[in-house]
Enzyme design. Structure first.
Site, PDB file in Angstrom:
ATOM      1  N   ASP A 169       6.705   7.409   0.391  1.00  0.00           N
ATOM      2  CA  ASP A 169       7.256   6.261  -0.321  1.00  0.00           C
ATOM      3  C   ASP A 169       7.106   4.975   0.491  1.00  0.00           C
ATOM      4  O   ASP A 169       7.115   5.005   1.719  1.00  0.00           O
ATOM      5  CB  ASP A 169       8.741   6.517  -0.614  1.00  0.00           C
ATOM      6  CG  ASP A 169       9.295   5.597  -1.672  1.00  0.00           C
ATOM      7  OD1 ASP A 169       8.498   4.972  -2.407  1.00  0.00           O
ATOM      8  OD2 ASP A 169      10.533   5.483  -1.777  1.00  0.00           O
ATOM      9  N   GLY A 170       6.983   3.865  -0.215  1.00  0.00           N
ATOM     10  CA  GLY A 170       6.974   2.553   0.428  1.00  0.00           C
ATOM     11  C   GLY A 170       5.615   1.895   0.543  1.00  0.00           C
ATOM     12  O   GLY A 170       5.488   0.839   1.174  1.00  0.00           O
ATOM     13  N   ASN A 171       4.579   2.474  -0.069  1.00  0.00           N
ATOM     14  CA  ASN A 171       3.242   1.886   0.040  1.00  0.00           C
ATOM     15  C   ASN A 171       3.174   0.480  -0.569  1.00  0.00           C
ATOM     16  O   ASN A 171       2.593  -0.444   0.018  1.00  0.00           O
ATOM     17  CB  ASN A 171       2.202   2.772  -0.638  1.00  0.00           C
ATOM     18  CG  ASN A 171       1.957   4.058   0.104  1.00  0.00           C
ATOM     19  OD1 ASN A 171       2.134   4.131   1.306  1.00  0.00           O
ATOM     20  ND2 ASN A 171       1.557   5.097  -0.614  1.00  0.00           N
ATOM     21  N   SER A 231      13.563  12.137  -6.513  1.00  0.00           N
ATOM     22  CA  SER A 231      12.614  11.538  -7.463  1.00  0.00           C
ATOM     23  C   SER A 231      11.774  12.586  -8.193  1.00  0.00           C
ATOM     24  O   SER A 231      10.567  12.423  -8.366  1.00  0.00           O
ATOM     25  CB  SER A 231      11.709  10.509  -6.757  1.00  0.00           C
ATOM     26  OG  SER A 231      12.478   9.437  -6.256  1.00  0.00           O
ATOM     27  N   LEU A 261      -4.865  25.019   7.627  1.00  0.00           N
ATOM     28  CA  LEU A 261      -3.699  24.387   7.015  1.00  0.00           C
ATOM     29  C   LEU A 261      -3.959  24.301   5.526  1.00  0.00           C
ATOM     30  O   LEU A 261      -5.111  24.121   5.109  1.00  0.00           O
ATOM     31  CB  LEU A 261      -3.485  22.977   7.595  1.00  0.00           C
ATOM     32  CG  LEU A 261      -2.483  22.049   6.889  1.00  0.00           C
ATOM     33  CD1 LEU A 261      -1.051  22.477   7.234  1.00  0.00           C
ATOM     34  CD2 LEU A 261      -2.696  20.592   7.315  1.00  0.00           C
ATOM     35  N   ARG A 308       5.625  -1.716  -1.162  1.00  0.00           N
ATOM     36  CA  ARG A 308       6.401  -2.692  -0.386  1.00  0.00           C
ATOM     37  C   ARG A 308       5.690  -3.058   0.916  1.00  0.00           C
ATOM     38  O   ARG A 308       5.668  -4.218   1.326  1.00  0.00           O
ATOM     39  CB  ARG A 308       7.794  -2.116  -0.103  1.00  0.00           C
ATOM     40  CG  ARG A 308       8.754  -2.270  -1.273  1.00  0.00           C
ATOM     41  CD  ARG A 308       9.965  -1.377  -1.119  1.00  0.00           C
ATOM     42  NE  ARG A 308       9.637   0.008  -1.463  1.00  0.00           N
ATOM     43  CZ  ARG A 308      10.490   1.016  -1.346  1.00  0.00           C
ATOM     44  NH1 ARG A 308      11.698   0.797  -0.833  1.00  0.00           N
ATOM     45  NH2 ARG A 308      10.147   2.240  -1.703  1.00  0.00           N
ATOM     46  N   GLU A 361       6.339  10.121 -13.596  1.00  0.00           N
ATOM     47  CA  GLU A 361       7.035   8.869 -13.928  1.00  0.00           C
ATOM     48  C   GLU A 361       6.201   7.637 -13.576  1.00  0.00           C
ATOM     49  O   GLU A 361       6.396   6.562 -14.150  1.00  0.00           O
ATOM     50  CB  GLU A 361       8.383   8.801 -13.201  1.00  0.00           C
ATOM     51  CG  GLU A 361       9.445   9.747 -13.753  1.00  0.00           C
ATOM     52  CD  GLU A 361       9.209  11.196 -13.370  1.00  0.00           C
ATOM     53  OE1 GLU A 361       9.703  12.095 -14.085  1.00  0.00           O
ATOM     54  OE2 GLU A 361       8.521  11.439 -12.352  1.00  0.00           O
ATOM     55  N   HIS A 379      -1.313   0.897  -0.768  1.00  0.00           N
ATOM     56  CA  HIS A 379      -1.708   2.249  -1.183  1.00  0.00           C
ATOM     57  C   HIS A 379      -2.917   2.727  -0.378  1.00  0.00           C
ATOM     58  O   HIS A 379      -3.011   3.912  -0.024  1.00  0.00           O
ATOM     59  CB  HIS A 379      -2.014   2.275  -2.676  1.00  0.00           C
ATOM     60  CG  HIS A 379      -0.805   2.125  -3.545  1.00  0.00           C
ATOM     61  ND1 HIS A 379       0.195   3.076  -3.588  1.00  0.00           N
ATOM     62  CD2 HIS A 379      -0.432   1.129  -4.389  1.00  0.00           C
ATOM     63  CE1 HIS A 379       1.139   2.681  -4.441  1.00  0.00           C
ATOM     64  NE2 HIS A 379       0.788   1.509  -4.930  1.00  0.00           N
TER      65      HIS A 379
END
Length: 321
Positions: A101-103, A278, A213, A105, A148, A118
């Site tokens: 989260d926060g890309n 979320s 991984l 902003r 969403e 982004h």
């Protein structure tokens, strides 16, 4: 005199930090030491005033300095005992989930452009994949685009899909080189443009035999729609006679979720200071440990990840026992 107090107290504090592998800001003794400095300064000033001599100030300063060193040393000894007692740490998390989260902003703050945020987020994901390998994480699941998020401005969504066309192949190049298997988890795949889906499919094929991984990228994903999809599958199996209704339990649902091939996450990390799920892996995160970082996703460092993992290792996971 005050400089002598400061040098001695801070020197003892830093010695403790180095011995315990902590940064100064994380050592609990720092507050006590700084309070000692203030207390010593006041005492020294009073002594000087009473005696009418600078020598009294120096004597008081040296006495306070000695006290600061003794307390810091004692604190280090007690800390060493605690460290020894907790040396039997738990294992690193097997499966880490991240809400990146926060890309937007970050992009507006640093570049005046949310799309650049982004792009920086995509670069950070590639870094984090390497850090997780170093930390011996076996499964990494990240939230890239939620169901969403389709509600955002159409121009922004179109720009993001165009960005994915560039980012997905880059992720494929990195993961193939690092022996990382990539899976894209989409609870509403029909909403993703065909060109993006094609790129995702190509990366999955390229990395299908990789084993170091597993990276799950949740794109057009919602936790509730993931559960609803599993329920529809169960309903069809009951209707066709493949399954009895009384055979449906938590395990039956788990086996029909998009994450059915990996264990549930042990640790959830969310960036940007938000403290909610979320609609991310709402079924799978029932017993995960949560960590919320007050940084935007592109700002996260390897040290941040290491600190979170270290904190996870000392948590006691009882699973209701």
């Amino acid at each position: 005199a005050l400089q002598e107090i400061s040098r001695s107290a801070w020197g003892a504090h830093m010695a403790c930090c180095q011995r315990r592998h902590l940064g100064p800001e994380r050592n609990g003794s720092v507050g006590q030491l700084l309070r000692l400095i203030l207390r010593a300064a006041s005492a020294a000033a009073r002594a000087a005033g009473a005696a009418g001599s600078g020598w009294a100030l120096v004597a008081a300063a040296r006495a306070a300095s000695k006290e600061a060193v003794e307390i810091a040393t004692k604190g280090h000894a007690e800390g060493s005992e605690r460290d020894s007692a907790s040396s039997d740490l738990g294992p690193a998390p097997h499966h880490v989930a991240i809400i990146m989260d926060g890309n937007r902003r970050y992009g507006r703050m640093k570049y005046g452009n949310s799309l650049q945020g982004h792009r920086a987020g995509g670069e950070k994901l590639r870094e984090v994949v390497e850090w997780c390998i170093t930390a011996n994480i076996k499964v990494l699941t990240v939230f890239a685009f939620s169901t969403e998020n389709w509600k955002r401005d159409p121009n922004e969504v179109d720009a993001l899909m165009t960005l994915f066309l560039d980012e997905v192949p880059q992720l494929g190049d990195l993961t193939e080189r690092l022996n990382v298997r990539v899976r894209f988890l989409c609870s509403e795949p029909e909403r993703i443009p065909a060109a993006v889906r094609k790129g995702m499919d190509q990366v999955e094929v390229r990395t299908s035999a990789c084993s170091r991984l597993q990276l799950n990228v949740c794109l057009s994903y919602g936790g509730r729609s993931d559960i609803a999809q599993a329920c529809r599958r169960l309903a069809k199996e009951v209707a066709s006679g493949e399954l009895r209704a009384d055979e449906i339990d938590e395990q039956a649902i788990t086996q029909r979720l998009l994450t059915c091939d990996v264990p549930d996450p042990d640790l959830l990390i969310r960036t940007s200071g938000e403290v909610r799920l979320s609609n991310f892996l709402v079924f799978q995160l029932a017993y995960a440990e949560f960590c919320f970082l007050d940084k935007h996703w592109p700002e996260v460092t390897q040290e941040d990840l290491n600190v979170v993992i270290s904190d996870y290792k000392v948590r006691h996971r009882r699973f209701g026992k």
